[in-house]
Design a protein around this motif. Structure first.
Motif, PDB file in Angstrom:
ATOM      1  N   ASP A 292       0.813  -1.218   0.000  1.00  0.00           N
ATOM      2  CA  ASP A 292       0.000   0.000   0.000  1.00  0.00           C
ATOM      3  C   ASP A 292       0.841   1.261   0.000  1.00  0.00           C
TER       4      ASP A 292
ATOM      5  N   ARG B   3       4.098  -0.048  -3.736  1.00  0.00           N
ATOM      6  CA  ARG B   3       3.102   0.956  -4.093  1.00  0.00           C
ATOM      7  C   ARG B   3       2.252   0.415  -5.241  1.00  0.00           C
ATOM      8  N   ALA B   4       0.953   0.526  -5.087  1.00  0.00           N
ATOM      9  CA  ALA B   4       0.042   0.069  -6.132  1.00  0.00           C
ATOM     10  C   ALA B   4      -0.741   1.263  -6.670  1.00  0.00           C
ATOM     11  N   ASN B   5      -1.054   1.220  -7.942  1.00  0.00           N
ATOM     12  CA  ASN B   5      -1.878   2.246  -8.553  1.00  0.00           C
ATOM     13  C   ASN B   5      -3.338   1.831  -8.363  1.00  0.00           C
ATOM     14  N   ASN B   6      -3.956   2.343  -7.291  1.00  0.00           N
ATOM     15  CA  ASN B   6      -5.321   1.927  -6.952  1.00  0.00           C
ATOM     16  C   ASN B   6      -6.328   2.281  -8.038  1.00  0.00           C
ATOM     17  N   ARG B   7      -6.114   3.372  -8.718  1.00  0.00           N
ATOM     18  CA  ARG B   7      -7.019   3.753  -9.806  1.00  0.00           C
ATOM     19  C   ARG B   7      -6.961   2.703 -10.931  1.00  0.00           C
ATOM     20  N   GLN B   8      -5.753   2.274 -11.264  1.00  0.00           N
ATOM     21  CA  GLN B   8      -5.580   1.266 -12.313  1.00  0.00           C
ATOM     22  C   GLN B   8      -6.171  -0.078 -11.869  1.00  0.00           C
TER      23      GLN B   8
END
Length: 92
Positions: free
Chosen positions: A63, A79-84
């Motif tokens: 996260d 780190r993740a791209n939550n929108r993607q």
């Protein structure tokens, strides 16, 4: 049997980890923890058990929350791209 933390908060992770030696005497050498807040609780418990991170056990959180830089030592996190991720979920 693998170890599972029942909650996602710092306190539940710490409590579950402190009980770990009773349930599973041999600790893993590396762990992936799905939420940075839970990873912080795990790290706190490891320090209470005199297990050093990363020398005694390596861990990676997920996260990239601010808390990962506030613990000592600073936690490794993904780190993740939550929108993607959200868009991909909608496309399923």
């Amino acid at each position: 049997m693998d170890f599972a933390i029942r909650g996602f908060g710092i306190l539940s992770a710490r409590a579950d980890t402190l009980n770990l030696p009773k349930r599973q005497p041999e600790l893993r050498t590396a762990l992936f923890i799905g939420v940075d807040v839970t990873a912080a609780g795990y790290m706190k418990a490891m320090l209470c058990m005199a297990i050093r991170i990363p020398q005694g056990v390596s861990m990676v959180g997920f996260d990239d929350l601010a808390i990962s830089s506030m613990v000592d030592p600073p936690a490794t996190t993904v780190r993740a791209n939550n929108r993607q991720i959200g868009r991909a979920a909608v496309d399923l």
